[in-house]
Design a protein around this motif. Structure first.
Motif, PDB file in Angstrom:
ATOM      1  N   TRP A  28      39.598  62.124  37.274  1.00 19.96           N
ATOM      2  CA  TRP A  28      38.841  62.620  36.128  1.00 19.96           C
ATOM      3  C   TRP A  28      38.673  64.122  36.291  1.00 19.96           C
ATOM      4  CZ3 TRP A  28      34.260  64.772  37.889  1.00 19.96           C
ATOM      5  CH2 TRP A  28      33.794  64.329  39.137  1.00 19.96           C
ATOM      6  N   VAL A  75      30.395  56.188  27.854  1.00 22.09           N
ATOM      7  CA  VAL A  75      29.729  57.440  28.165  1.00 22.09           C
ATOM      8  C   VAL A  75      28.678  57.122  29.225  1.00 22.09           C
ATOM      9  CG1 VAL A  75      27.979  57.185  26.352  1.00 22.09           C
ATOM     10  CG2 VAL A  75      28.591  59.473  27.185  1.00 22.09           C
ATOM     11  N   SER A  76      28.322  58.110  30.017  1.00 20.47           N
ATOM     12  CA  SER A  76      27.395  57.865  31.117  1.00 20.47           C
ATOM     13  C   SER A  76      26.362  58.983  31.206  1.00 20.47           C
ATOM     14  CB  SER A  76      28.167  57.767  32.439  1.00 20.47           C
ATOM     15  OG  SER A  76      28.644  59.047  32.830  1.00 20.47           O
ATOM     16  N   VAL A 106      25.766  53.596  32.323  1.00 23.62           N
ATOM     17  CA  VAL A 106      26.965  53.655  31.481  1.00 23.62           C
ATOM     18  C   VAL A 106      26.735  52.782  30.260  1.00 23.62           C
ATOM     19  CG1 VAL A 106      29.447  53.276  31.362  1.00 23.62           C
ATOM     20  CG2 VAL A 106      28.394  53.938  33.539  1.00 23.62           C
ATOM     21  N   GLU A 115      30.467  65.643  23.869  1.00 21.12           N
ATOM     22  CA  GLU A 115      29.142  65.047  23.984  1.00 21.12           C
ATOM     23  C   GLU A 115      28.053  65.816  23.241  1.00 21.12           C
ATOM     24  OE1 GLU A 115      29.401  62.236  25.002  1.00 21.12           O
ATOM     25  OE2 GLU A 115      31.184  62.260  26.266  1.00 21.12           O
ATOM     26  N   ILE A 137      33.464  65.418  30.961  1.00 11.73           N
ATOM     27  CA  ILE A 137      34.221  64.583  31.904  1.00 11.73           C
ATOM     28  C   ILE A 137      35.369  63.954  31.131  1.00 11.73           C
ATOM     29  CG2 ILE A 137      34.223  62.591  33.458  1.00 11.73           C
ATOM     30  CD1 ILE A 137      31.299  63.114  34.056  1.00 11.73           C
ATOM     31  N   THR A 142      36.385  59.402  31.553  1.00 14.34           N
ATOM     32  CA  THR A 142      35.120  58.755  31.935  1.00 14.34           C
ATOM     33  C   THR A 142      35.354  57.371  32.505  1.00 14.34           C
ATOM     34  OG1 THR A 142      33.829  60.019  30.318  1.00 14.34           O
ATOM     35  CG2 THR A 142      32.891  57.942  31.069  1.00 14.34           C
ATOM     36  N   ASP A 168      28.071  62.240  32.073  1.00  7.22           N
ATOM     37  CA  ASP A 168      28.671  62.981  30.958  1.00  7.22           C
ATOM     38  C   ASP A 168      27.631  63.865  30.270  1.00  7.22           C
ATOM     39  OD1 ASP A 168      31.557  61.693  30.255  1.00  7.22           O
ATOM     40  OD2 ASP A 168      30.220  60.125  30.956  1.00  7.22           O
TER      41      ASP A 168
END
Length: 264
Positions: free
Chosen positions: A99, A39-40, A30, A67, A86, A89, A43
């Motif tokens: 989510w 954001v991860s 993350v 994204e 997502i 997040t 995502d």
């Protein structure tokens, strides 16, 4: 390959749910895109899957996603996928269940097909324009609450700041959920009477839920009561207000803002 857009979005959302769930159960880096904007890996992985799967099925459709780098050519497309890989997040990385994957097909500025899927809660909301709204295949309907004093409103605390209202803020019962798409769908299914966000809202947060709520009988507008239009060059709306017709009008009348119409 699924034949209808609704079948396509449903299949894509369910597969995305498995990808995201696998990341939730394992390693998931993350980082931050900006202030309070995480954001991860999940995502990006979900976004890549959705882009490849959906565009392969409908290569003529444009693409707008949180994204992905924006491609201005989408504005000339007759139909556009509007996707939040997502939504929520922060809730996702915190290990919470609220989510969602939010997917919509927008045609000439209006959502025509939508799916919002919450894998951890086993909730799949869907709608086609003119075909009603459903949760896990069952028809859903927004409430007909008309009195503000009786209403439950999904909103963050800042939305009820007095500066946003003529006179004092409405005396509603305030509740909050992290995902904007989920908040809209909770109104669509009649769990809550309305939802409001004042801040500028990205289209991918609301396009799917907007159609689902409208097909469930709710009125959907920006945060000042103006009609929404999607696939704008700058893809945002001036907040979101969703409620049954009578309640929506009363809330919109009390909001202290001037509508800004985005697009033609």
């Amino acid at each position: 390959m699924p034949e209808s857009d609704l079948e396509l979005l449903t299949a894509a959302a369910q597969a995305a749910g498995q990808i995201a769930s696998d990341y939730a159960a394992g390693e998931n880096r993350v980082w931050s895109k900006g202030a309070d904007d995480p954001v991860s890996d999940a995502d990006l992985a979900v976004n890549q899957y959705l882009h490849d799967f959906l565009r392969a099925a409908r290569p003529s459709y444009g693409w707008l996603s949180e994204e992905s780098e924006d491609d201005p050519s989408r504005c000339a497309a007759n139909r556009v996928f509007v996707v939040d890989p997502i939504d929520g997040t922060r809730a996702f990385v915190a290990g919470e269940a609220t989510w969602a994957h939010s997917l919509a097909v927008v045609e000439h500025g209006r959502p025509v097909t939508a799916v919002v899927y919450l894998p951890m809660k086993d909730k799949l909301y869907s709608a086609q324009r003119g075909g009603g709204a459903r949760k896990n295949g069952q028809r859903i309907t927004a409430t007909r609450t008309s009195e503000i004093a009786d209403a439950t409103l999904l909103a963050s605390r800042p939305a009820l700041d007095p500066k946003h209202w003529h006179g004092s803020p409405p005396e509603v019962t305030r509740v909050f959920r992290p995902s904007i798409a989920y908040r809209i769908c909770l109104v669509a299914e009649g769990r809550y009477d309305g939802m409001l966000t004042i801040r500028e809202t990205w289209e991918w947060d609301s396009a799917g839920g907007a159609l689902i709520a409208a097909e469930a009988g709710a009125v959907v507008s920006d945060g000042c009561g103006a009609a929404l239009r999607f696939n704008n060059p700058h893809p945002t709306t001036q907040g979101i207000l969703v409620a049954g017709a009578a309640l929506h009008q009363k809330l919109a009348d009390r909001l202290a803002c001037e509508p800004v119409r985005n697009g033609p």
